[in-house]
Design an enzyme around this catalytic site. Structure first.
Site, PDB file in Angstrom:
ATOM      1  N   ASP A   4       0.862  -1.189   0.000  1.00 30.09           N
ATOM      2  CA  ASP A   4       0.000   0.000   0.000  1.00 30.09           C
ATOM      3  C   ASP A   4       0.893   1.232   0.000  1.00 30.09           C
ATOM      4  O   ASP A   4       2.081   1.158   0.343  1.00 30.09           O
ATOM      5  CB  ASP A   4      -0.913   0.019   1.239  1.00 30.09           C
ATOM      6  CG  ASP A   4      -1.865   1.213   1.210  1.00 30.09           C
ATOM      7  OD1 ASP A   4      -2.485   1.448   0.156  1.00 30.09           O
ATOM      8  OD2 ASP A   4      -1.976   1.924   2.223  1.00 30.09           O
ATOM      9  N   SER A   5       0.287   2.373  -0.352  1.00 28.32           N
ATOM     10  CA  SER A   5       1.025   3.634  -0.279  1.00 28.32           C
ATOM     11  C   SER A   5       1.440   3.930   1.165  1.00 28.32           C
ATOM     12  O   SER A   5       2.383   4.685   1.380  1.00 28.32           O
ATOM     13  CB  SER A   5       0.152   4.772  -0.807  1.00 28.32           C
ATOM     14  OG  SER A   5      -1.029   4.872  -0.040  1.00 28.32           O
ATOM     15  N   TYR A  47      -0.902   8.586  -2.420  1.00 31.20           N
ATOM     16  CA  TYR A  47      -0.856   8.432  -3.874  1.00 31.20           C
ATOM     17  C   TYR A  47      -2.114   9.054  -4.526  1.00 31.20           C
ATOM     18  O   TYR A  47      -2.137   9.290  -5.722  1.00 31.20           O
ATOM     19  CB  TYR A  47      -0.860   6.942  -4.247  1.00 31.20           C
ATOM     20  CG  TYR A  47       0.457   6.202  -4.143  1.00 31.20           C
ATOM     21  CD1 TYR A  47       1.555   6.720  -3.468  1.00 31.20           C
ATOM     22  CD2 TYR A  47       0.584   4.938  -4.742  1.00 31.20           C
ATOM     23  CE1 TYR A  47       2.748   5.995  -3.388  1.00 31.20           C
ATOM     24  CE2 TYR A  47       1.775   4.226  -4.671  1.00 31.20           C
ATOM     25  CZ  TYR A  47       2.849   4.757  -3.993  1.00 31.20           C
ATOM     26  OH  TYR A  47       4.020   4.035  -3.928  1.00 31.20           O
ATOM     27  N   CYS A  69      -4.262  -1.487  -2.282  1.00 31.52           N
ATOM     28  CA  CYS A  69      -4.425  -0.049  -2.474  1.00 31.52           C
ATOM     29  C   CYS A  69      -5.286   0.137  -3.718  1.00 31.52           C
ATOM     30  O   CYS A  69      -4.933  -0.363  -4.794  1.00 31.52           O
ATOM     31  CB  CYS A  69      -3.044   0.583  -2.676  1.00 31.52           C
ATOM     32  SG  CYS A  69      -3.104   2.332  -3.104  1.00 31.52           S
ATOM     33  N   THR A 105      -5.972   2.955  -5.279  1.00 33.61           N
ATOM     34  CA  THR A 105      -5.397   3.918  -6.223  1.00 33.61           C
ATOM     35  C   THR A 105      -4.396   3.200  -7.124  1.00 33.61           C
ATOM     36  O   THR A 105      -4.411   3.370  -8.350  1.00 33.61           O
ATOM     37  CB  THR A 105      -4.717   5.063  -5.452  1.00 33.61           C
ATOM     38  OG1 THR A 105      -5.639   5.553  -4.471  1.00 33.61           O
ATOM     39  CG2 THR A 105      -4.325   6.184  -6.379  1.00 33.61           C
ATOM     40  N   GLU A 129      -2.457   9.444   7.247  1.00 31.73           N
ATOM     41  CA  GLU A 129      -0.998   9.327   7.094  1.00 31.73           C
ATOM     42  C   GLU A 129      -0.256  10.267   8.044  1.00 31.73           C
ATOM     43  O   GLU A 129       0.841   9.969   8.493  1.00 31.73           O
ATOM     44  CB  GLU A 129      -0.587   9.579   5.636  1.00 31.73           C
ATOM     45  CG  GLU A 129      -0.880   8.418   4.703  1.00 31.73           C
ATOM     46  CD  GLU A 129      -0.073   7.155   5.030  1.00 31.73           C
ATOM     47  OE1 GLU A 129       1.149   7.255   5.237  1.00 31.73           O
ATOM     48  OE2 GLU A 129      -0.680   6.069   5.075  1.00 31.73           O
ATOM     49  N   CYS A 181     -11.197   2.624  -0.512  1.00 31.26           N
ATOM     50  CA  CYS A 181      -9.828   3.033  -0.210  1.00 31.26           C
ATOM     51  C   CYS A 181      -9.476   2.289   1.061  1.00 31.26           C
ATOM     52  O   CYS A 181     -10.245   2.304   2.033  1.00 31.26           O
ATOM     53  CB  CYS A 181      -9.746   4.540   0.026  1.00 31.26           C
ATOM     54  SG  CYS A 181      -8.136   5.054   0.671  1.00 31.26           S
ATOM     55  N   HIS A 197      -7.484   2.802   3.310  1.00 32.64           N
ATOM     56  CA  HIS A 197      -7.260   3.608   4.514  1.00 32.64           C
ATOM     57  C   HIS A 197      -8.570   3.870   5.279  1.00 32.64           C
ATOM     58  O   HIS A 197      -8.542   4.086   6.485  1.00 32.64           O
ATOM     59  CB  HIS A 197      -6.682   4.979   4.145  1.00 32.64           C
ATOM     60  CG  HIS A 197      -5.206   4.997   3.911  1.00 32.64           C
ATOM     61  ND1 HIS A 197      -4.619   4.390   2.831  1.00 32.64           N
ATOM     62  CD2 HIS A 197      -4.195   5.573   4.616  1.00 32.64           C
ATOM     63  CE1 HIS A 197      -3.308   4.605   2.870  1.00 32.64           C
ATOM     64  NE2 HIS A 197      -3.022   5.316   3.946  1.00 32.64           N
TER      65      HIS A 197
END
Ligand code: DGL
Length: 274
Positions: free
Chosen positions: A8-9, A40, A71, A73, A156, A190, A192
């Site tokens: 993942d980012s 991202y 992820c 994205t 993040e 997403c 997250h």
């Protein structure tokens, strides 16, 4: 040694990893969060592709034969090119799988009104991947999308408990439901967003189901391995989980331990930073 790679980012993929490790505890796993370059979600197609491919190559260099892009994205912007161009050029049996198709495949089981909301990053929403994939499986379902560009930066940055997050959650959900009042199922597209699940639920209209991808992707991976026994047999077992980040190990360990639900020890890796 052939662990499963989970990418993942940043921290979001941990919500998927947690579900996968719960469902398939026998395998070894490497997790990589590209925290130094996250988020991202607002980046261009070319940049997301370049970063994702670089991380996929890193997993291959560690002996992974199977990498999950946990992820949306990266799944929306990089997966197809990696599968169709980069993997064949490598001439190997290595596989890279994403999270969009498994989610689209089951979404029809949740909705009665056939009206579904998709919350994602700007990149995921503008790619139109969910609209296309859901239509392939369920032509009768109407898909309404809403980009939530500030949710990932809050997470993040470790600010996800900040009251300011509520303002944006409420606003973005209002914009989603302004598109259609009969939405009865909202997909957190997403990885997250499950980290904000309690807050999101506060602002959802009564009776609307909120769907996170972790269990869906875990079920889909278990099914994939059942259908590919030769791949399953090549995976190393022992239940080892090893975590890597491209940014601060101390920050990663602090947040990842909360998000993953067990103590996380991480190692730093350096990729070309831009
Ligand atoms: N977890 C990623 C996703 O599912 C977050 C994207 C980002 O880094 O903005 O889309």
């Amino acid at each position: 040694m052939c662990p499963i790679g989970i990418f993942d980012s940043g921290y979001g993929g941990l919500t998927v990893f947690r579900a996968i490790a719960g469902k398939l505890p026998q395998y070894d796993y490497l997790y990589l969060g590209d925290n130094a370059r996250a988020p991202y979600g607002n980046r261009s197609f070319e940049t997301v592709y370049e970063y994702t491919l670089e991380c996929v190559h890193w997993f291959f260099s560690q002996g992974c034969e199977l990498v999950i892009l946990a992820c949306n994205t990266a799944s929306a912007k990089a997966l197809r090119t990696i599968q169709q161009k980069d993997l064949p050029a490598l001439g190997s049996q290595k596989r890279v799988l994403g999270v969009i198709r498994p989610s689209a495949e089951v979404i029809g089981r949740f909705t009665k009104t056939r009206s579904v909301g998709v919350l994602g990053t700007k990149g995921t929403v503008s790619s139109g991947s969910y609209v296309t994939e859901i239509r392939n499986f369920y032509p009768d379902i109407r898909v309404y999308q809403q980009a939530c560009p500030l949710w990932v930066p809050f997470i993040e940055n470790g600010d996800y408990r900040n009251d300011g997050v509520d303002y944006y959650i409420q606003k973005d959900l209002e914009q989603l439901f302004a598109q259609a009042t009969d939405i009865d199922t909202v997909l957190l597209a997403c990885t997250h967003y499950p980290l904000l699940e309690d807050r999101i639920r506060k602002y959802l209209p009564a009776g609307v189901s909120l769907i996170a991808q972790g269990p869906i992707v875990a079920d889909s991976l278990a099914d994939y391995l059942r259908r590919h026994p030769e791949l399953a047999a090549s995976l190393s077992t022992g239940g080892r989980k090893t975590f890597f980040t491209t940014d601060s190990v101390a920050d990663f360990e602090e947040h990842a331990t909360q998000f993953f639900g067990e103590e996380v020890k991480a190692q730093h890796i350096h990729l070309e930073l831009k």
